[in-house]
Every structure is written in C-alpha cells, then in structure tokens.
Design an enzyme around this catalytic site. Structure first.
Site, PDB file in Angstrom:
ATOM      1  N   ASP A  76       0.831  -1.203   0.000  1.00 21.15           N
ATOM      2  CA  ASP A  76       0.000   0.000   0.000  1.00 21.15           C
ATOM      3  C   ASP A  76       0.861   1.247   0.000  1.00 21.15           C
ATOM      4  O   ASP A  76       1.677   1.469   0.897  1.00 21.15           O
ATOM      5  CB  ASP A  76      -0.906   0.009   1.221  1.00 21.15           C
ATOM      6  CG  ASP A  76      -1.640   1.330   1.326  1.00 21.15           C
ATOM      7  OD1 ASP A  76      -2.578   1.531   0.549  1.00 21.15           O
ATOM      8  OD2 ASP A  76      -1.230   2.165   2.140  1.00 21.15           O
ATOM      9  N   GLU A  98       8.856  -4.465  -4.080  1.00  9.29           N
ATOM     10  CA  GLU A  98       7.940  -4.083  -5.171  1.00  9.29           C
ATOM     11  C   GLU A  98       8.387  -2.780  -5.844  1.00  9.29           C
ATOM     12  O   GLU A  98       7.571  -2.026  -6.352  1.00  9.29           O
ATOM     13  CB  GLU A  98       6.488  -3.923  -4.705  1.00  9.29           C
ATOM     14  CG  GLU A  98       5.822  -5.207  -4.305  1.00  9.29           C
ATOM     15  CD  GLU A  98       4.340  -5.016  -3.980  1.00  9.29           C
ATOM     16  OE1 GLU A  98       3.567  -5.949  -4.239  1.00  9.29           O
ATOM     17  OE2 GLU A  98       3.960  -3.936  -3.477  1.00  9.29           O
ATOM     18  N   GLU A 112      -0.660   6.282  -6.553  1.00  7.56           N
ATOM     19  CA  GLU A 112       0.340   5.233  -6.406  1.00  7.56           C
ATOM     20  C   GLU A 112       1.590   5.466  -7.259  1.00  7.56           C
ATOM     21  O   GLU A 112       2.714   5.248  -6.802  1.00  7.56           O
ATOM     22  CB  GLU A 112      -0.271   3.868  -6.736  1.00  7.56           C
ATOM     23  CG  GLU A 112      -1.171   3.308  -5.661  1.00  7.56           C
ATOM     24  CD  GLU A 112      -2.608   3.782  -5.788  1.00  7.56           C
ATOM     25  OE1 GLU A 112      -2.848   4.763  -6.531  1.00  7.56           O
ATOM     26  OE2 GLU A 112      -3.484   3.174  -5.141  1.00  7.56           O
ATOM     27  N   HIS A 181     -11.501  -1.125  -5.994  1.00  7.26           N
ATOM     28  CA  HIS A 181     -11.266  -0.113  -4.964  1.00  7.26           C
ATOM     29  C   HIS A 181     -10.453   1.076  -5.445  1.00  7.26           C
ATOM     30  O   HIS A 181     -10.276   2.038  -4.702  1.00  7.26           O
ATOM     31  CB  HIS A 181     -10.530  -0.731  -3.770  1.00  7.26           C
ATOM     32  CG  HIS A 181      -9.101  -1.087  -4.056  1.00  7.26           C
ATOM     33  ND1 HIS A 181      -8.754  -2.223  -4.750  1.00  7.26           N
ATOM     34  CD2 HIS A 181      -7.942  -0.451  -3.764  1.00  7.26           C
ATOM     35  CE1 HIS A 181      -7.428  -2.270  -4.862  1.00  7.26           C
ATOM     36  NE2 HIS A 181      -6.916  -1.214  -4.275  1.00  7.26           N
ATOM     37  N   ARG A 183      -8.933   4.483  -6.580  1.00  6.13           N
ATOM     38  CA  ARG A 183      -9.459   5.833  -6.364  1.00  6.13           C
ATOM     39  C   ARG A 183      -9.967   6.467  -7.656  1.00  6.13           C
ATOM     40  O   ARG A 183     -10.946   7.204  -7.643  1.00  6.13           O
ATOM     41  CB  ARG A 183      -8.388   6.721  -5.726  1.00  6.13           C
ATOM     42  CG  ARG A 183      -8.135   6.396  -4.281  1.00  6.13           C
ATOM     43  CD  ARG A 183      -7.104   7.306  -3.665  1.00  6.13           C
ATOM     44  NE  ARG A 183      -6.866   6.923  -2.276  1.00  6.13           N
ATOM     45  CZ  ARG A 183      -7.567   7.369  -1.238  1.00  6.13           C
ATOM     46  NH1 ARG A 183      -8.546   8.224  -1.440  1.00  6.13           N
ATOM     47  NH2 ARG A 183      -7.298   6.967  -0.011  1.00  6.13           N
ATOM     48  N   HIS A 212     -14.392  -3.895  -0.153  1.00  2.00           N
ATOM     49  CA  HIS A 212     -13.095  -3.399   0.290  1.00  2.00           C
ATOM     50  C   HIS A 212     -13.216  -2.837   1.703  1.00  2.00           C
ATOM     51  O   HIS A 212     -14.281  -2.350   2.087  1.00  2.00           O
ATOM     52  CB  HIS A 212     -12.614  -2.303  -0.671  1.00  2.00           C
ATOM     53  CG  HIS A 212     -11.171  -1.965  -0.517  1.00  2.00           C
ATOM     54  ND1 HIS A 212     -10.723  -0.907   0.244  1.00  2.00           N
ATOM     55  CD2 HIS A 212     -10.050  -2.552  -1.023  1.00  2.00           C
ATOM     56  CE1 HIS A 212      -9.407  -0.861   0.203  1.00  2.00           C
ATOM     57  NE2 HIS A 212      -8.971  -1.828  -0.556  1.00  2.00           N
TER      58      HIS A 212
END
Length: 349
Positions: A76, A98, A112, A181, A183, A212
C-alpha cells in the site's frame, strides 16, 4: 511481508512489524506473525491519501528515537511512502519491496505512481519483482542498489494455497469473483462496474463481490448491488479465504495489483478493471486483459470468455511472471549482506 519477516528471522535479524492502521481489522495472527514484535500506528485510511501519508510519517517518527538499522516498506503506497519519509527524515536506510512498478502515467493509478517514484528516488535497496520493473528503475537512474528478486506476494500465495482444499465447481454455472477499490474509479467507475455485474448476473452467472475495507468504496457497492439477484456481497476477508474464493472462480474481475500477480499463479483468468497497469507482465503472459471500467466492454469481454471454453482454458494456464516463490530468502540475504558491509564500513571509518 510475512515471508520476508520470516526469512530475516531465519538469519537472526529481528524485525518489528508496523501496522499503519489503514485496514484496522488486520491482526498479526491472521498471517502467522503473532510471534513477532509489532506496533500499531492507528492511522486509519483517509479519503485524502496525502493526509494518510502525513499521519503515518508523524506517527512513525515518534517511535524512532531508538532507530532500527533499516526500514523495509512494501505494498500500500500511502503507508509505504509515509514510512519511507519518516526513515528519510531520521536518516535510516530504506529497502523498497515491489520497487519499479510503473504505468508511466502519474494519474493512473493515482497517487500510487507518484508515491512509488518518490520512494524509489531515495531508497537504498530496491527489490524489483521483474526485469521490466528493474529496467524502469535503471531508466530513472535511481541511486540505490537494484535487485531483481520476484515478489514476496507470490511466496505468500504458494505457502498459503498449499493448505487450501481443492477447487469447487458449481455444475456448469459460471462463477465470477469481483473486487474493486481504485481511487480513479470511486465515482463513475464504481457505478459502471456495478452495472456490468448486474448485467452478467442476469445472464445467469453467480457473482461474488468482495467488499473493500475502505468505507466509501464498500458503502457505494452496497448501495449499488445489495439484493441484486445472482450477486452476493462478501465482507472483507483474510488472505486464505480470498485465495480460496479466487481459486474457485471461473473468471476474476479486479483492479487490484495483488490479484494481478496472484491470478496467473492460481491459473484463473483475470479481466483488469483499469485502463493502465503497472504490472503488464500478466497481460504479456496472456492470463489477464485490460478492460477498464466501461460497462459494455466489461460485459463483452466476460461473455466472450464464458462462452468460449477454449479461450478461457488458454487464459487459465498457471504461470509465474511475478516470481518463483523464493523472493523472501533472496531479499533477506541481500539485506543481511548490505547491513554487514555497512557495519564493517562504520568500524573501519
């Protein structure tokens, strides 16, 4: 992060787990981590992700008077960036698991893409899941060490799925599993996805929609899909339950990054409810397709796969574009060596 924490422990490196609180239902025991020391920051998810970043940074900084040798962030992105910023401020080395995932579009996914770039720009160790992710980092000329390791999410999947019961089938009734989920889909996108779900349920498919933990997303999906024939709303569930539900499905519809990695490893075809993805390896492997959030396109692609068993079988091949299940020991070895070299350098200085 469980495989990473376990692999570090096997090398005698003690890890403290930081639960930011974005998903407050999560407990260490759910992931077999009850024996690890852990801290809960109490930073619940917010509609403004920048506010969540600031809250995580502030909460973690208060705990760093006795600084650790390294902070490892993953997953996240608001939690990861908040922790990374606290480390940067406190002068603590950062490892990013990641690293290098990119769409090369700062608006998709938002925020993100920007958050990942910000972490990678200053991290000391960058663990890229694939060669493509590593190439992205090299192109950006990041100063940290780049290592291609695979993703520990695949380690976790293989460990968890080995204990699951065999797949269940419903006698020819198509079974779909849906999660959403992102945005960028919070308004029109959610409504469009819900409309597609209703239309596919009218076709005769049995559809489970996993809600979610975010209250805004869950509330919208409840209002759009509650009591619709053929549609079952599933409360947020743990990893093992979600993997079992994925394994039992004939087709997955999701905008989740984690599910984009897990679906090929489980051999379940996936329609990605996004216009762009930072995980194109699944698309290249032929096990996933980008369909966006347009109702007509979602329905058309789902019908095509459900009506053509040969095409669905082609997409149901079990492949591992995101790792071989040995990412955690690779990451632990690199961290162990890096910390040892840094310790020797300090002593020599």
């Amino acid at each position: 992060m469980k495989p990473g924490a376990t692999a570090l422990a096997e090398r005698g490196i003690v890890s403290t787990l930081i639960f930011t609180g974005q998903h407050p239902r999560l407990e260490p025991s759910e992931f077999g981590l009850a024996g690890f020391p852990h801290v809960k920051l109490g930073c619940s998810g917010k509609e403004d992700p920048h506010a969540h970043v600031r809250a995580v940074t502030a909460a973690l900084l208060r705990l760093l008077s006795d600084p650790p040798d390294m902070i490892v962030v993953q997953g996240d992105t608001s939690s990861a960036l908040g922790a990374a910023l606290a480390a940067f401020i406190a002068g603590i080395p950062v490892a990013h698991v990641e690293a290098g995932l990119r769409t090369h579009d700062p608006t998709l996914p938002w925020p993100e893409e920007e958050y990942r770039c910000a972490i990678d720009a200053d991290a000391d160790l960058l663990f890229a899941p694939t060669e493509l992710a590593a190439a992205n980092l090299r192109a950006e000329q990041v100063p940290g060490e780049i290592h291609v390791t695979g993703n520990t999410g695949i380690d976790a999947l293989l460990e968890m799925s080995s204990g699951l019961p065999p797949r269940l089938r419903d006698g020819g009734i198509p079974k779909l599993l849906v999660t959403c989920h992102r945005r960028e889909s919070w308004r029109d996108g959610l409504r469009s996805i819900a409309s597609a779900v209703i239309e596919l349920a009218v076709d005769g498919a049995k559809i489970d929609v996993v809600l979610h933990p975010n209250a805004y997303v869950a509330g919208n999906m409840r209002s759009l899909l509650a009591s619709k024939p053929g549609v079952t709303l599933i409360e947020p569930c743990g990893h093992a339950e979600l993997l079992q539900r994925m394994s039992n499905a004939d087709l997955l519809l999701s905008d989740s990054g984690g599910i984009q990695e897990e679906a090929p490893a489980l051999g379940v075809p996936l329609l990605v409810l996004r216009d762009k993805t930072e995980r194109p390896e699944g698309i290249a492997a032929g096990t996933a397709r980008l369909v966006g959030t347009d109702r007509e396109r979602i329905v058309a692609e789902a019908r095509r796969l459900l009506d053509d068993p040969v095409e669905r079988a082609t997409m149901s091949r079990q492949v591992f574009p995101f790792g071989d299940g040995r990412a955690a020991p690779r990451i632990a070895e690199i961290i162990d060596r890096w910390l040892e070299e840094r310790s020797l350098t300090r002593r020599l200085a």
